[in-house]
Design a protein around this motif. Structure first.
Motif, PDB file in Angstrom:
ATOM      1  N   GLU A   1       0.851  -1.188   0.000  1.00 38.02           N
ATOM      2  CA  GLU A   1       0.000   0.000   0.000  1.00 38.02           C
ATOM      3  C   GLU A   1       0.893   1.246   0.000  1.00 38.02           C
ATOM      4  OE1 GLU A   1      -3.963  -1.816   2.157  1.00 38.02           O
ATOM      5  OE2 GLU A   1      -2.520  -0.765   3.422  1.00 38.02           O
ATOM      6  N   PRO A   2       0.336   2.392  -0.412  1.00 34.46           N
ATOM      7  CA  PRO A   2       1.190   3.555  -0.674  1.00 34.46           C
ATOM      8  C   PRO A   2       1.914   4.145   0.535  1.00 34.46           C
ATOM      9  CG  PRO A   2      -1.133   4.103  -0.952  1.00 34.46           C
ATOM     10  CD  PRO A   2      -1.061   2.635  -0.836  1.00 34.46           C
ATOM     11  N   LEU A   3       1.363   3.987   1.739  1.00 32.97           N
ATOM     12  CA  LEU A   3       2.051   4.607   2.874  1.00 32.97           C
ATOM     13  C   LEU A   3       3.058   3.681   3.558  1.00 32.97           C
ATOM     14  CD1 LEU A   3      -0.548   6.916   4.660  1.00 32.97           C
ATOM     15  CD2 LEU A   3       1.321   7.538   3.158  1.00 32.97           C
ATOM     16  N   ALA A   4       3.239   2.479   3.006  1.00 34.94           N
ATOM     17  CA  ALA A   4       4.291   1.608   3.562  1.00 34.94           C
ATOM     18  C   ALA A   4       5.630   2.301   3.303  1.00 34.94           C
ATOM     19  CB  ALA A   4       4.249   0.255   2.865  1.00 34.94           C
ATOM     20  N   THR A   5       6.497   2.305   4.305  1.00 38.84           N
ATOM     21  CA  THR A   5       7.775   3.015   4.135  1.00 38.84           C
ATOM     22  C   THR A   5       8.871   2.038   3.720  1.00 38.84           C
ATOM     23  OG1 THR A   5       8.430   2.656   6.411  1.00 38.84           O
ATOM     24  CG2 THR A   5       7.172   4.663   5.952  1.00 38.84           C
ATOM     25  N   MET A   6       9.973   2.599   3.228  1.00 38.32           N
ATOM     26  CA  MET A   6      11.092   1.760   2.809  1.00 38.32           C
ATOM     27  C   MET A   6      11.658   0.963   3.993  1.00 38.32           C
ATOM     28  SD  MET A   6      11.666   1.609  -0.295  1.00 38.32           S
ATOM     29  CE  MET A   6       9.940   1.726  -0.669  1.00 38.32           C
ATOM     30  N   GLY A   7      11.711   1.612   5.177  1.00 41.09           N
ATOM     31  CA  GLY A   7      12.204   0.922   6.370  1.00 41.09           C
ATOM     32  C   GLY A   7      11.348  -0.295   6.675  1.00 41.09           C
ATOM     33  N   GLN A   8      10.045  -0.103   6.564  1.00 39.23           N
ATOM     34  CA  GLN A   8       9.079  -1.167   6.854  1.00 39.23           C
ATOM     35  C   GLN A   8       9.159  -2.268   5.787  1.00 39.23           C
ATOM     36  OE1 GLN A   8       5.288   0.751   6.691  1.00 39.23           O
ATOM     37  NE2 GLN A   8       4.100  -1.148   6.691  1.00 39.23           N
ATOM     38  N   VAL A   9       9.253  -1.873   4.531  1.00 37.63           N
ATOM     39  CA  VAL A   9       9.287  -2.871   3.449  1.00 37.63           C
ATOM     40  C   VAL A   9      10.570  -3.701   3.541  1.00 37.63           C
ATOM     41  CG1 VAL A   9       9.387  -3.186   0.945  1.00 37.63           C
ATOM     42  CG2 VAL A   9       7.798  -1.536   1.901  1.00 37.63           C
ATOM     43  N   SER A  10      11.712  -3.044   3.780  1.00 37.46           N
ATOM     44  CA  SER A  10      12.959  -3.827   3.838  1.00 37.46           C
ATOM     45  C   SER A  10      12.969  -4.723   5.085  1.00 37.46           C
ATOM     46  CB  SER A  10      14.195  -2.920   3.779  1.00 37.46           C
ATOM     47  OG  SER A  10      14.266  -2.088   4.912  1.00 37.46           O
ATOM     48  N   ALA A  11      12.381  -4.246   6.199  1.00 35.80           N
ATOM     49  CA  ALA A  11      12.334  -5.076   7.413  1.00 35.80           C
ATOM     50  C   ALA A  11      11.412  -6.281   7.214  1.00 35.80           C
ATOM     51  CB  ALA A  11      11.859  -4.246   8.600  1.00 35.80           C
ATOM     52  N   THR A  12      10.402  -6.143   6.370  1.00 30.79           N
ATOM     53  CA  THR A  12       9.482  -7.262   6.127  1.00 30.79           C
ATOM     54  C   THR A  12      10.102  -8.258   5.153  1.00 30.79           C
ATOM     55  OG1 THR A  12       7.696  -5.670   6.307  1.00 30.79           O
ATOM     56  CG2 THR A  12       7.098  -7.830   5.443  1.00 30.79           C
ATOM     57  N   LEU A  13      10.670  -7.734   4.054  1.00 31.60           N
ATOM     58  CA  LEU A  13      11.105  -8.634   2.986  1.00 31.60           C
ATOM     59  C   LEU A  13      12.406  -9.368   3.281  1.00 31.60           C
ATOM     60  CD1 LEU A  13      10.332  -6.616  -0.284  1.00 31.60           C
ATOM     61  CD2 LEU A  13       9.069  -8.538   0.669  1.00 31.60           C
ATOM     62  N   ILE A  14      13.393  -8.651   3.838  1.00 34.79           N
ATOM     63  CA  ILE A  14      14.726  -9.262   3.958  1.00 34.79           C
ATOM     64  C   ILE A  14      14.709 -10.545   4.815  1.00 34.79           C
ATOM     65  CG2 ILE A  14      17.126  -8.879   4.721  1.00 34.79           C
ATOM     66  CD1 ILE A  14      16.829  -6.006   3.606  1.00 34.79           C
ATOM     67  N   PRO A  15      14.027 -10.550   5.985  1.00 37.94           N
ATOM     68  CA  PRO A  15      13.996 -11.811   6.739  1.00 37.94           C
ATOM     69  C   PRO A  15      13.325 -12.955   5.972  1.00 37.94           C
ATOM     70  CG  PRO A  15      13.262  -9.975   8.094  1.00 37.94           C
ATOM     71  CD  PRO A  15      13.371  -9.472   6.696  1.00 37.94           C
ATOM     72  N   MET A  16      12.494 -12.618   4.974  1.00 37.48           N
ATOM     73  CA  MET A  16      11.845 -13.675   4.181  1.00 37.48           C
ATOM     74  C   MET A  16      12.727 -14.097   3.011  1.00 37.48           C
ATOM     75  SD  MET A  16       8.099 -11.908   3.994  1.00 37.48           S
ATOM     76  CE  MET A  16       7.102 -13.258   3.487  1.00 37.48           C
ATOM     77  N   GLY A  17      13.884 -13.463   2.876  1.00 41.98           N
ATOM     78  CA  GLY A  17      14.809 -13.835   1.807  1.00 41.98           C
ATOM     79  C   GLY A  17      14.584 -13.077   0.505  1.00 41.98           C
ATOM     80  N   TRP A  18      13.806 -11.972   0.585  1.00 45.20           N
ATOM     81  CA  TRP A  18      13.526 -11.182  -0.619  1.00 45.20           C
ATOM     82  C   TRP A  18      13.904  -9.730  -0.387  1.00 45.20           C
ATOM     83  CZ3 TRP A  18      12.535 -13.920  -4.781  1.00 45.20           C
ATOM     84  CH2 TRP A  18      11.921 -15.171  -4.643  1.00 45.20           C
ATOM     85  N   THR A  19      13.994  -8.985  -1.478  1.00 48.71           N
ATOM     86  CA  THR A  19      14.177  -7.542  -1.358  1.00 48.71           C
ATOM     87  C   THR A  19      13.650  -6.862  -2.611  1.00 48.71           C
ATOM     88  OG1 THR A  19      15.777  -5.758  -1.062  1.00 48.71           O
ATOM     89  CG2 THR A  19      16.569  -7.684  -2.240  1.00 48.71           C
ATOM     90  N   LEU A  20      13.359  -5.562  -2.504  1.00 45.93           N
ATOM     91  CA  LEU A  20      13.017  -4.811  -3.707  1.00 45.93           C
ATOM     92  C   LEU A  20      14.310  -4.611  -4.477  1.00 45.93           C
ATOM     93  CD1 LEU A  20      10.764  -1.901  -2.355  1.00 45.93           C
ATOM     94  CD2 LEU A  20      10.055  -4.116  -3.220  1.00 45.93           C
ATOM     95  N   PRO A  21      14.239  -4.575  -5.808  1.00 45.24           N
ATOM     96  CA  PRO A  21      15.466  -4.318  -6.571  1.00 45.24           C
ATOM     97  C   PRO A  21      16.046  -2.942  -6.239  1.00 45.24           C
ATOM     98  CG  PRO A  21      13.685  -5.055  -8.011  1.00 45.24           C
ATOM     99  CD  PRO A  21      13.074  -4.813  -6.677  1.00 45.24           C
ATOM    100  N   ILE A  22      15.161  -2.006  -5.847  1.00 46.51           N
ATOM    101  CA  ILE A  22      15.611  -0.657  -5.488  1.00 46.51           C
ATOM    102  C   ILE A  22      15.027  -0.291  -4.131  1.00 46.51           C
ATOM    103  CG2 ILE A  22      15.426   1.789  -6.122  1.00 46.51           C
ATOM    104  CD1 ILE A  22      14.860   0.807  -8.930  1.00 46.51           C
ATOM    105  N   VAL A  23      15.892   0.016  -3.168  1.00 48.36           N
ATOM    106  CA  VAL A  23      15.407   0.438  -1.853  1.00 48.36           C
ATOM    107  C   VAL A  23      15.989   1.824  -1.560  1.00 48.36           C
ATOM    108  CG1 VAL A  23      15.282  -0.135   0.604  1.00 48.36           C
ATOM    109  CG2 VAL A  23      15.408  -1.971  -1.083  1.00 48.36           C
ATOM    110  N   PRO A  24      15.285   2.908  -1.922  1.00 45.14           N
ATOM    111  CA  PRO A  24      15.807   4.251  -1.636  1.00 45.14           C
ATOM    112  C   PRO A  24      16.156   4.396  -0.151  1.00 45.14           C
ATOM    113  CG  PRO A  24      14.011   4.408  -3.183  1.00 45.14           C
ATOM    114  CD  PRO A  24      14.048   2.969  -2.696  1.00 45.14           C
TER     115      PRO A  24
END
Ligand SMILES: NC(=O)C1=CN([C@@H]2O[C@H](COP(=O)(O)OP(=O)(O)OC[C@H]3O[C@@H](n4cnc5c(N)ncnc54)[C@H](OP(=O)(O)O)[C@@H]3O)[C@@H](O)[C@H]2O)C=CC1
Ligand SMILES: CC(C)=CCC[C@@H](C)[C@H]1CC[C@@]2(C)C3=C(CC[C@]12C)[C@@]1(C)CC[C@H](O)C(C)(C)[C@@H]1CC3
Length: 456
Positions: A75-98
């Protein structure tokens, strides 16, 4: 506290309800999101927030991670800090994390998002697979490169002037534990340019490329690759509160010479968060002192939105007069000429250099060839040049950037005239979509949201 990942559909209905009620009341006044200006990661607050109809788009969750399709729905208000904290422990990441924790998915898609992996993946817009928007008539539409491509491509950079983003499907890639970051110090101007160009262009397989210039002739060019293996004595957990600020740490390689280290992935992504690039040295000048870091480093950085909320008029005016905060994007082959121009006009360091690839897709950015490489030149701080004048110098730089077919990042103070703005950015698809979606009475034009006089 508003997190509700399972209630996405209801939350979208709430946005639709507000837009429909605006339609029913006779489409009085234009609309913008209700997110207060002090919360946004840019220097200013839009004046329009006070006058336009504020639509509550309070969606802030990571909805789902689809490992099979390699997509995350956010969703649009998810922050980069939140997205990277969610994805990285699952073994994924966005290709670009500002880099700044507080940047939001919505702001990065409707504005622009760039990172040191952009030479490989492009901008945030180039890693989006699908967007879901609420349009001016209150309908909700999904679009992607195949279904409704005109809408899809015109939404990037549109700053909320075509509709409200309610979710985005973004590509994900496997995350590894570390970034092996190599620091290459250079000590002449020509080396700065050639080393940076080579790191970007050469088929080196670099996942990350970034340059920090410390003077006209000195820079450290960093190249990184993601890896799961690390030499234990070369691991540096740079986010620990007592560690030096990242840009200060990088500067030490000018003396220490070429070297490399392994930085945990999430620490690497958010490397400029702790010192807000180098802005914190003007706010807390002793912040990088070892004793301060050990005792109080955990309190840093102050939240950008808190700083914005609490700063008075005087500080605002001081920033306007004495600081330049700009990101100008220039084609790679004009980098040398551009850096000389920036030096003459500003004499200000550090300078942030970040390359990105621009795939030839329809939309707001003009590009002359497939996968043209551009460089984002970030200047944040107090210029030392005697003749620096906030308005005059910025105008000269804007004209220069226009002449080399570059662009200005629109979070910054822009004094471009409407004609120059249209020359810099391709409005053909945008205008077509504005007309098709009946946007003229629903949303302002991009220019009217981002030019200096539209902001406080
Ligand atoms: N590395 C990087 O790439 C960095 C980028 N930035 C800049 O920061 C900005 C992002 O900051 P952030 O605080 O997240 O975003 P902002 O709140 O500043 O939003 C940026 C624009 O996007 C619009 N927007 C945001 N969400 C939506 C939505 N759901 N629907 C429609 N329009 C929307 C806003 O419209 P409205 O005004 O109506 O709210 C606004 O015009 C980017 O524009 C980028 O240029 C800054 C630092 C680093
Ligand atoms: C494309 C890239 C890499 C952009 C990086 C831009 C950052 C350096 C900018 C974005 C927001 C920004 C303008 C900001 C500030 C510094 C520079 C920032 C962080 C500060 C913290 C400077 C101090 C000011 O009093 C105030 C708190 C208002 C601003 C807030 C936004």
């Amino acid at each position: 506290m508003n997190s509700a990942p399972h209630k996405h559909v209801e939350k979208v209905k709430h946005v639709q309800k507000q837009v429909k009620s605006w339609n029913e009341k006779g489409r009085q006044g234009q609309m913008c999101t209700a997110r207060p200006g002090w919360m946004a990661v840019c220097l200013r607050e839009g004046k329009y927030k006070k006058t336009l109809q504020n639509i509550d788009v309070n969606l802030m969750d990571v909805i789902e991670v689809d490992a099979e399709k390699q997509i995350v729905r956010v969703e649009p208000l998810a922050t980069m800090g939140q997205v990277s904290a969610t994805l990285i422990p699952m073994g994924w990441t966005l290709p670009i994390v500002p880099e700044l924790d507080d940047l939001t998915v919505g702001g990065l898609i409707m504005g622009v998002g760039i990172e040191s992996s952009s030479h490989k993946h492009g901008l945030m817009q180039h890693v989006c697979e699908a967007l879901e928007v609420v349009l001016a008539d209150g309908s909700v539409v999904k679009c992607n490169k195949k279904d409704n491509p005109d809408l899809f491509y015109s939404l990037f950079w549109s700053h909320g002037t075509l509709g409200f983003l309610v979710s985005a499907d973004i590509r994900i890639v496997p995350a590894k534990k570390f970034v092996k970051l190599s620091y290459k110090p250079v000590h002449t101007f020509s080396e700065v340019v050639t080393e940076f160009e080579q790191s970007t262009l050469k088929k080196t397989g670099n996942d990350f490329v970034e340059g920090l210039m410390y003077s006209k002739n000195e820079a450290v060019i960093m190249t990184g690759i993601m890896t799961d293996e690390a030499e234990p004595d070369k691991v540096n957990v740079i986010s620990r509160h007592y560690k030096p600020w990242f840009f200060k740490h990088v500067e030490t390689f000018l003396q220490r010479g070429e070297d490399y280290e392994y930085i945990p992935l999430r620490d690497y992504y958010h490397r400029h968060t702790r010192s807000i690039f180098w802005q914190l040295q003007d706010i807390v000048p002793f912040g990088n002192n070892f004793v301060f870091r050990v005792l109080f480093g955990w309190l840093m950085p102050p939240k950008i939105s808190l700083l914005k909320l609490t700063q008075g008029e005087t500080i605002k005016r001081m920033y306007e007069k004495h600081q330049i905060i700009q990101d100008f994007v220039v084609p790679l082959d004009t980098l040398s000429k551009s850096l000389l121009k920036f030096h003459d006009e500003l004499e200000m360091y550090p300078i942030f250099l970040c390359p990105f690839k621009l795939p030839k897709t329809p939309g707001f950015l003009r590009c002359s060839k497939e996968d043209e490489i551009f460089v984002d030149v970030g200047t944040y701080g107090s210029p030392k040049a005697q003749h620096y004048h906030a308005y005059d110098t910025t105008r000269r730089l804007e004209k220069f950037v226009l002449s080399v077919k570059g662009i200005q990042m629109l979070y910054a103070d822009s004094y471009l005239t409407q004609e120059e703005f249209r020359q810099m950015f391709d409005h053909s698809l945008y205008d077509k979509m504005r007309a098709k979606l009946n946007c003229s009475d629903a949303f302002p034009e991009i220019y009217d949201k981002v030019n200096r006089s539209a902001r406080d």
